[in-house]
Design a protein around this motif. Sequence first.
Motif, PDB file in Angstrom:
ATOM      1  N   TYR A   7      -4.540  -7.280   2.234  1.00 12.47           N
ATOM      2  CA  TYR A   7      -4.997  -6.616   1.021  1.00 12.47           C
ATOM      3  C   TYR A   7      -3.780  -6.182   0.198  1.00 12.47           C
ATOM      4  CZ  TYR A   7      -3.886  -2.222   3.386  1.00 12.47           C
ATOM      5  OH  TYR A   7      -3.229  -1.203   4.031  1.00 12.47           O
ATOM      6  N   PRO A   9      -1.693  -3.445  -1.477  1.00  9.84           N
ATOM      7  CA  PRO A   9      -1.557  -1.996  -1.312  1.00  9.84           C
ATOM      8  C   PRO A   9      -1.605  -1.265  -2.653  1.00  9.84           C
ATOM      9  CG  PRO A   9       0.567  -3.053  -1.047  1.00  9.84           C
ATOM     10  CD  PRO A   9      -0.451  -4.150  -1.211  1.00  9.84           C
ATOM     11  N   ARG A  10      -1.715   0.012  -2.573  1.00 10.38           N
ATOM     12  CA  ARG A  10      -1.715   0.853  -3.771  1.00 10.38           C
ATOM     13  C   ARG A  10      -0.449   0.582  -4.580  1.00 10.38           C
ATOM     14  NH1 ARG A  10      -1.169   7.256  -3.714  1.00 10.38           N
ATOM     15  NH2 ARG A  10      -1.358   7.566  -5.947  1.00 10.38           N
ATOM     16  N   GLY A  11      -0.604   0.411  -5.878  1.00 10.70           N
ATOM     17  CA  GLY A  11       0.530   0.175  -6.752  1.00 10.70           C
ATOM     18  C   GLY A  11       0.864  -1.294  -6.960  1.00 10.70           C
ATOM     19  N   ARG A  13      -0.756  -5.132  -8.001  1.00 12.61           N
ATOM     20  CA  ARG A  13      -1.942  -5.778  -8.586  1.00 12.61           C
ATOM     21  C   ARG A  13      -1.592  -7.133  -9.187  1.00 12.61           C
ATOM     22  NH1 ARG A  13      -2.353  -4.895 -14.346  1.00 12.61           N
ATOM     23  NH2 ARG A  13      -0.618  -3.595 -15.033  1.00 12.61           N
ATOM     24  N   GLU A  87      -0.311  -5.882   2.407  1.00 15.95           N
ATOM     25  CA  GLU A  87      -0.391  -5.197   3.698  1.00 15.95           C
ATOM     26  C   GLU A  87      -1.486  -5.857   4.523  1.00 15.95           C
ATOM     27  OE1 GLU A  87      -0.647  -0.951   3.375  1.00 15.95           O
ATOM     28  OE2 GLU A  87       1.234  -0.839   2.276  1.00 15.95           O
TER      29      GLU A  87
END
Length: 91
Positions: A7, A9-11, A13, A87
């Motif tokens: 997936y 991770p945050r931050g 895209r 991740e």
Amino acid sequence: MSGAIPYLPRGVRRHFDRVRGRAVLLGPERALMLDPIGDAILGELDGSRSEAQIAAGLAERYGAPVEAVQSDVHEFLSGLAEKRLVEMKQP
């Protein structure tokens, strides 16, 4: 081939860069230009399907041998994981 679930991770895209006319992966203080194969792989990341499931779906969609697609998917995602742009979570 891993049963891990990849997936973003945050931050991080996916983004379409209109200036360059191509997809990019944006992360903290970096941007990675994506070729059509990389963009197709990242387009399948939904946080619920494993690497193997993603590879099988892409192989079916493009009529390619599953073994070759599995190898490409694993190599691509492993490289991004080393750069902390993807991740992996264990099921």
